[in-house]
Design a protein around this motif. Sequence first.
Motif, PDB file in Angstrom:
ATOM      1  N   PRO A  35      45.502  12.974  27.779  1.00 33.36           N
ATOM      2  CA  PRO A  35      46.747  12.041  27.978  1.00 33.36           C
ATOM      3  C   PRO A  35      46.369  11.013  28.914  1.00 33.36           C
ATOM      4  O   PRO A  35      45.281  10.997  29.796  1.00 33.36           O
ATOM      5  N   LYS A  36      47.032   9.993  28.664  1.00 33.22           N
ATOM      6  CA  LYS A  36      46.686   8.564  29.433  1.00 33.22           C
ATOM      7  C   LYS A  36      46.659   8.806  31.007  1.00 33.22           C
ATOM      8  O   LYS A  36      45.964   8.191  31.567  1.00 33.22           O
ATOM      9  N   GLN A  37      47.536   9.675  31.339  1.00 31.04           N
ATOM     10  CA  GLN A  37      47.654  10.000  32.793  1.00 31.04           C
ATOM     11  C   GLN A  37      46.562  10.204  33.338  1.00 31.04           C
ATOM     12  O   GLN A  37      46.373  10.112  34.833  1.00 31.04           O
ATOM     13  N   VAL A  38      45.549  11.057  32.683  1.00 34.36           N
ATOM     14  CA  VAL A  38      44.383  11.725  33.310  1.00 34.36           C
ATOM     15  C   VAL A  38      43.180  11.235  32.677  1.00 34.36           C
ATOM     16  O   VAL A  38      42.018  11.638  33.149  1.00 34.36           O
ATOM     17  N   VAL A  39      43.350  10.042  31.948  1.00 29.40           N
ATOM     18  CA  VAL A  39      41.756   9.381  31.543  1.00 29.40           C
ATOM     19  C   VAL A  39      41.117   8.755  32.938  1.00 29.40           C
ATOM     20  O   VAL A  39      39.867   9.206  32.737  1.00 29.40           O
ATOM     21  N   GLU A  40      41.722   8.186  33.578  1.00 28.12           N
ATOM     22  CA  GLU A  40      40.942   7.605  34.695  1.00 28.12           C
ATOM     23  C   GLU A  40      40.441   9.001  35.719  1.00 28.12           C
ATOM     24  O   GLU A  40      39.395   8.610  36.124  1.00 28.12           O
ATOM     25  N   LEU A  41      41.381   9.817  35.900  1.00 25.56           N
ATOM     26  CA  LEU A  41      40.784  11.102  36.691  1.00 25.56           C
ATOM     27  C   LEU A  41      39.663  11.588  36.017  1.00 25.56           C
ATOM     28  O   LEU A  41      38.874  12.113  36.596  1.00 25.56           O
ATOM     29  N   ASN A  42      39.771  11.614  34.730  1.00 25.28           N
ATOM     30  CA  ASN A  42      38.489  12.507  34.009  1.00 25.28           C
ATOM     31  C   ASN A  42      37.285  11.485  34.093  1.00 25.28           C
ATOM     32  O   ASN A  42      36.042  11.879  34.202  1.00 25.28           O
ATOM     33  N   ASN A  43      37.644  10.283  34.256  1.00 25.62           N
ATOM     34  CA  ASN A  43      36.266   9.227  34.261  1.00 25.62           C
ATOM     35  C   ASN A  43      35.659   9.387  35.642  1.00 25.62           C
ATOM     36  O   ASN A  43      34.459   9.441  35.818  1.00 25.62           O
ATOM     37  N   LYS A  44      36.523   9.505  36.663  1.00 28.04           N
ATOM     38  CA  LYS A  44      35.968   9.710  38.040  1.00 28.04           C
ATOM     39  C   LYS A  44      35.150  11.111  37.915  1.00 28.04           C
ATOM     40  O   LYS A  44      34.153  11.217  38.949  1.00 28.04           O
ATOM     41  N   LEU A  45      35.838  12.326  37.489  1.00 25.96           N
ATOM     42  CA  LEU A  45      35.350  13.503  37.414  1.00 25.96           C
ATOM     43  C   LEU A  45      33.868  13.417  36.722  1.00 25.96           C
ATOM     44  O   LEU A  45      32.983  13.917  37.273  1.00 25.96           O
ATOM     45  N   ARG A  46      33.696  12.731  35.636  1.00 27.39           N
ATOM     46  CA  ARG A  46      32.588  12.589  34.870  1.00 27.39           C
ATOM     47  C   ARG A  46      31.529  11.781  35.941  1.00 27.39           C
ATOM     48  O   ARG A  46      30.413  12.188  35.748  1.00 27.39           O
TER      49      ARG A  46
END
Length: 788
Positions: free
Chosen positions: A226-237
């Motif tokens: 979901p678009k709500q977690v794309v940025e969070l997943n990027n930071k996690l990556r």
Amino acid sequence: MNQKILKTLEFEKIKTLLSELTRTALGQEEVLNLEPVSDREVITGWLLETEDGAKVLRLRGGIPIPKLENIRPHMKRIEIGAMLNGIEIAQVGRVLQTTSELTRFFGDLADAEIELHRLYEWGEQMVTIPSLSRRIRESVEEDGRITDEASPELKTIRSQIRRSEQSIREQLDGLIRGKNAKYLSDALVTMRNDRYVIPVKAEYRSVFGGVVHDQSASGQTVFVEPKQVVELNNKLRQHQIAERQEIERILAELSNELAPYRQEILHNAYVLGKLDFIQAKAEFGKRYEAVVPKLSEEKHVHLHFARHPLIPIEQVVANDITIGKEFQAVLITGPNTGGKTITLKTLGLLQLMGQSGLPITAAEGSTIAVFTGIYADIGDEQSIEQNLSTFSSHMTNIVDILSKVDSDSLVLFDELGAGTDPQEGAALAISILDNVGAKSAYVMATTHYPELKVYGYNRAGTVNASMEFDVDTLSPTYKLLIGVPGRSNAFEISKRLGLDHSVIEEAKQIIDGESQDLNEMIADLENRRKMAETEYLELRHFVDEAQRLHQELENAYGYFFEEREKQLAAAKQKANEIVREAEEKAENLINEIRQMQLASGNGNVKEHELIEARTKIVDLYQDEQQLKKNKVLQKAKEQKKFQPGDDVIVQTFGQRGTLLEKIGNRDWQVQLGILKMTVSEDDMTLLAPEKEAVQKTVATVRNSGGPRVSTQLDLRGRRYEDALQEVDQYLDAAILAGYSQVTIVHGKGTGALRTGITDYLKNHRSVKKFEFAPYNQGGSGATIVQFK
């Protein structure tokens, strides 16, 4: 050692059994490279290591070596500057940690004063690197995972990863609950391409926006980020990439720290492999009830109760196998399936095992020789491809053997001369044996030919042997009989099976007269042997009983002598104390007289008279080496009234006895051990009553309602483990019986049993001290134990 004999005698199967007992890769490599050698010094060292391993296994449960991988490839990569991964560093760390643990282990053994022949030398070769070992242990787990404590940076990064993952999950949990659940194939959070996603029905893929990473095999479900977690997943990556980089940095740093110690680590691993191999040999000996043999200087082989190690112990028949001392050639005759071939293989295989430093499946006291070559012609090696018959294949092998044997060789022939005309085969067999004998080689051969029985009887240095056959049960006993040739049992077997008597008698008439006489002679020899063996066992029983009684009497005499000396010493001391007190009183009196003389001035008391009086008092002191001159003690003895039951010392014999009854005015009947004698009171010294439980009887204690416990335990002929168990039970019984000391007879032999008993007594909580017996009581073949 030629490779063919290893295959023929199945030495590789022994190595397989040994390999199963190893724990390290380098230990298995030691087993793989194991081969018999002919260097006496090398064999001696190997056997001493095996003996050490068995001792540590018995006293400490073995050397604590864990499972270790081969780290040589890792060290090779370190040498060329490569970086090791987490698993490889963990394996190196395990070697370093094991090195430290074994160094402490050998230190504890040394502190306990456990004597070892060679293991301490191996332990001293290991080099501990505590700082590096601790660094690896803190940084890398057993499975190769890098711990959070490996570096502060890694700990911070992993903390950020956990927070990011928690934020993503909170966001996704909010999306998959409530009204959005109808768009999902399943209400769960999963991973695709290392990113958190949710399973969405294909027709609703656009509801949550974001990125589609995967779909199911049916195509009905898509995995959406979901678009709500794309940025969070990027930071996690980003955090995960930083974690991987930090781990690579840590691994490179640890690899660099290992480089300076590469040689030490490699040698530690080599030593651990050696210790693992030694431990495996000890465990092999325990599992298969094997012992460490002695090495003969004169090539005398004596295998006591030898068993083939590849036959289950509950099925195999043990035999005494001897060659080299009285005879260099043994000819075994007898029927098929009687065990002749197994006997050959047992001798050859145990000799190979002994020359490889392995324990052998035989009893304590077994001896092996050192042969430069062991050769065998066993089994049917007929070759279809080479168009060789059975006889031809055997002769080809024998020709090769005869070209190699010398005085340091052991040769094993199975069915020598078989496969051709009996007369020609027997003649060839005799000629071959003569050829081997001319080279002073040692040979054991099996055959069916009766001519070889006569050969074994007439030739010097050669003895006949056979495998026993029980005619009553029509089956072999598999017992080897040295000195008795085998005979045909066809007539007896046929008779037992019901063949008509007339047919058997006719067959006896047909058979050659000399063969019939030979069989009758062999039968008579067997009967005489059995009678002699029965008589020997009976005589052996009586001899053992006589030796036991003799030993008990020797111990009793030693005890009496010791007690007499103690009483004499006590009497001397008491007498001197009395004289010393009298001297002090007399000295005071003389001083008073002198003062009176000086005061009066009349000179009635002369100075020389005073000196003479003092000298007479001093002369009352007794020489502690000459008790008979002690007038004070003799006078005290004469004034003492004797009573029945009193303990006395009979001066004539120097032994302790007990008064039974008075005979005449000054004569008494005295019990001296097992003898009763009449002794005059003038020849006896009364002993003070002993305190109860200080010392019981000397030789044995007999309780009216309990068993008889001897003060001597005879372990000669016992197996090692059985002997130690019997010692443990015996000491408990002796302590309960109230003995202050006992004697353990272990014999001299190889010294293995004596050493084992010595080590056991050192750690026994109730043993005060122990020492070898006096020379006239067995010397180093017996140990006297005193209890606390």
